[in-house]
Design a protein around this motif. Structure first.
Motif, PDB file in Angstrom:
ATOM      1  N   PRO A 177       0.815  -1.217   0.000  1.00 46.00           N
ATOM      2  CA  PRO A 177       0.000   0.000   0.000  1.00 46.00           C
ATOM      3  C   PRO A 177       0.851   1.272   0.000  1.00 46.00           C
ATOM      4  CG  PRO A 177      -0.768  -1.548   1.679  1.00 46.00           C
ATOM      5  CD  PRO A 177       0.499  -2.094   1.138  1.00 46.00           C
ATOM      6  N   ALA A 193      -5.231  -4.254  -5.028  1.00 50.65           N
ATOM      7  CA  ALA A 193      -4.541  -3.750  -3.826  1.00 50.65           C
ATOM      8  C   ALA A 193      -4.725  -2.245  -3.707  1.00 50.65           C
ATOM      9  CB  ALA A 193      -3.059  -4.104  -3.895  1.00 50.65           C
ATOM     10  N   ALA A 194      -4.653  -1.555  -4.851  1.00 51.71           N
ATOM     11  CA  ALA A 194      -4.824  -0.094  -4.848  1.00 51.71           C
ATOM     12  C   ALA A 194      -6.235   0.273  -4.389  1.00 51.71           C
ATOM     13  CB  ALA A 194      -4.557   0.451  -6.253  1.00 51.71           C
ATOM     14  N   THR A 229      -8.172  -1.525  -2.536  1.00 53.98           N
ATOM     15  CA  THR A 229      -8.315  -1.870  -1.116  1.00 53.98           C
ATOM     16  C   THR A 229      -7.763  -0.730  -0.257  1.00 53.98           C
ATOM     17  OG1 THR A 229      -7.999  -4.178  -1.735  1.00 53.98           O
ATOM     18  CG2 THR A 229      -7.847  -3.687   0.589  1.00 53.98           C
ATOM     19  N   THR A 230      -6.644  -0.143  -0.708  1.00 49.85           N
ATOM     20  CA  THR A 230      -6.066   1.007   0.006  1.00 49.85           C
ATOM     21  C   THR A 230      -7.060   2.165   0.001  1.00 49.85           C
ATOM     22  OG1 THR A 230      -3.901   0.318  -0.792  1.00 49.85           O
ATOM     23  CG2 THR A 230      -4.052   2.540   0.085  1.00 49.85           C
ATOM     24  N   GLY A 243      -8.789  -0.304   3.445  1.00 50.70           N
ATOM     25  CA  GLY A 243      -8.496  -1.681   3.836  1.00 50.70           C
ATOM     26  C   GLY A 243      -9.673  -2.631   3.735  1.00 50.70           C
TER      27      GLY A 243
END
Lengths: 361, 222
Positions: free
Chosen positions: B20, B144-145, B147-148, B152
């Motif tokens: 992250p 992942a991006a 989720t950041t 989260g």
């Protein structure tokens, strides 16, 4: 300090190998796109030589084209044992037009010492190999040619690469008096990576020559190549002491039994592929398929046994007259025996010399 | 310039580790949009280099080859932006929030990071597999991006990323067709070649239809 230098060297070597693999497809791709000047000469389904231009037709009833293994630097600079093997094959395969001078690791039949960027480097390796047939640096040649085999097996690049090699095979056949359109069967005998390239080229040879194409793999490392669809028969000669030829089976998913519809597995199911056990032959070293100093239980050198197996297969398929084959073998046997004895004496001398050097040391 | 390249490299490196922090690093700079754009264009150009067999088959000349790589980089960056917009739109509808569109676009752009190694697709035989690995990796970076961006919350991030991708697929098959037509026309104009033909299409003319050989075998031709 030593460890870090070693690791740096190793990293550099790995990067060089990856770079070599990345650049491998460019020779054939650039050739196809016309980036290197000349436009590619391609085989045609309809082209026939113009009257007066065609060489006199060779009387042979079929042809065998030999495609060497990955140790070849150019069509003529192949390991000495393969050269001798080819010369003996010409004598022991009567009525067959043998074509030994196709360099299968280039789409233009240009050897590594021809007009290339690294020609001087390869000439140096060639000189070293002439002095010492087991020189380690020839590994560079093997690696370079191995990448070309991967290009041939790759479904993205393979069609271009194999088309180029097919065009060169046709040119070599015509130069020796094979008439395109005569329908005379052509057998491609490929050693190691040469077997994969034989299969690949078959795709384009069959329609261009309008003739049945067979492939004889001598310890070949072959992929699941679409060339199998147009090949009349594939004979795979394998030695029990040759783990290299098994690589094709392990590396190419299309040869795994879980893919019954792959080109390879369909050809297997149709009985097109025949496996021939060559006994205790190896891929490299003195016990390989072209060895003159290792013998089968019947007393034939490996080189002669391989030629005779090919002769038997051609006779079985009606491409050689069995009586003529037996006569040719009988006539050639004394020469073959003398040659084997000379090679054995040479090897013994080399061993003595080595032992002497060790004692002096 | 050196600092710009350094930030690009750190962003690519960290994004590929699905860290992250990568997105924080990229977001921390005033010229962040340019950094992301540069990564996306580089990724697109590298990927086309890996898939350049299609350019060679269509006999694209060397100068136009370079133009094609750059053009593909730009097209790739645009396609990532469309995906980013679709993800943002999905998140606004399914999980009402105040995340700015520009931020979603920038973070989706980092999905191009693995494609910087797209040139490895060139590798004979192994290249196709590497291409698939890079595609999955790119998807994971975007996930992942997101989720950041969702503080989260993995579930909503996954839903928005997947639905956003589906929206792009549906759009490109329906209302996006004129856009694709314009893109292809631009491509043809700049590269000087029609890219619709595959290796098999062009070289098939030299190959024998399999039934020819099968017929010969049945006849028992030697």
């Amino acid at each position: 300090m030593i460890l870090s230098t070693l690791s740096l060297l190793l990293t550099g070597l790995i990067l060089l190998i990856i770079l070599g693999a990345l650049l491998a497809p460019f020779e054939s791709l650039g050739w196809w796109a016309g980036w290197f000047g000349e436009k590619p000469a391609l085989p045609s389904r309809t082209a026939t030589p113009e009257a007066g231009q065609a060489p006199e037709e060779h009387p042979a009833t079929s042809a065998v084209v030999y495609l060497s293994g990955i140790g070849a630097i150019d069509a003529a600079s192949i390991p000495q044992e393969e050269i001798d093997w080819g010369l003996m094959a010409i004598k022991r395969l009567p009525g067959v037009l043998v074509v030994p001078d196709v360099y299968p690791y280039s789409v233009t039949n240009a050897g590594l010492t021809a007009d290339r960027s690294f020609a001087r480097f390869y000439r140096w390796i060639e000189r070293r190999r002439l002095e010492n047939p087991y020189d380690l640096l020839q590994f560079v040649v093997n690696l370079r040619n191995l990448f070309q085999v991967a290009v041939s097996a790759d479904r993205r690049y393979g069609p271009i690469y194999n088309l180029g090699v097919a065009a060169e095979i046709i040119r070599a056949l015509e130069q020796r008096g094979y008439r395109v359109g005569s329908g005379k069967p052509v057998t491609l005998a490929g050693f190691s990576g040469g077997a994969q390239i034989s299969l690949g080229a078959a795709t384009y040879l069959a329609p261009a020559l309008k003739a049945p194409i067979r492939v004889i793999s001598i310890g070949g490392v072959m992929a699941d190549d679409p060339g199998l669809n147009v090949t009349t028969k594939l004979y795979h000669l394998y030695g029990e002491a040759d783990p290299v030829q098994k690589l094709g089976h392990w590396l190419y998913a299309g040869r795994w039994k879980w893919f019954p519809q792959s080109d390879w597995n369909r050809a297997m199911a149709a009985g097109k592929i025949e496996m021939i056990d060559m006994g205790a032959m190896a891929h490299n070293g003195s016990k390989n398929y072209f060895g003159w100093t290792a013998f089968t239980p019947e007393g034939k050198s490996h080189a002669i046994a391989t030629i005779d197996t090919i002769g038997d297969l051609l006779a079985k398929d009606g491409l050689i007259n069995p009586a003529a084959l037996q006569a040719a073998r009988a006539a050639n046997d004394p020469e073959a025996r003398a040659y084997e004895a000379a090679r054995a004496a040479e090897a013994a001398r080399a061993r003595d010399k080595q032992r002497e050097a060790k004692t002096t040391w | 310039m050196v600092e710009f390249i350094r930030i690009m490299w750190v962003g690519i490196n960290e994004a590929m580790r699905l860290n992250p922090r990568a997105f924080e690093i990229v977001e921390s700079r005033p010229d962040t949009a340019w950094v992301v754009l540069a990564v996306a264009i580089l990724g697109g150009a590298s990927l086309l280099l890996g898939q350049s067999v299609i350019l060679f088959v269509n006999r694209v000349r060397p100068a136009r080859f370079v133009v094609s790589l750059l053009l593909n980089g730009v097209i790739f960056a645009l396609s990532l932006m469309v995906w980013g917009a679709a993800i943002w739109l999905t998140s606004r509808v399914l999980y009402p929030n105040e995340i700015p569109l520009t931020k979603a676009l920038r973070l989706t752009g980092m999905g191009a990071a693995p494609y910087v190694f797209g040139f490895l697709v060139l590798l004979p035989y192994a290249g196709n597999f590497i291409g698939k690995v890079l595609a999955v990796w790119s998807f994971l970076v975007v996930l992942a991006a997101m989720t950041t961006l969702a503080n989260g919350n993995f579930g909503p991030a996954l839903v928005c990323t997947v639905v956003g991708w589906l929206v792009v697929m549906v759009m490109s098959a329906t209302i996006g067709r004129p856009v694709i037509y314009v893109r292809n026309a631009l491509w043809r104009r700049l590269t000087g070649a029609d890219m619709d033909a595959s290796v098999q299409d062009i070289l098939g003319q030299f190959a024998a239809p399999p039934e020819d050989a099968a017929t010969k075998s049945r006849r028992g031709a030697p």
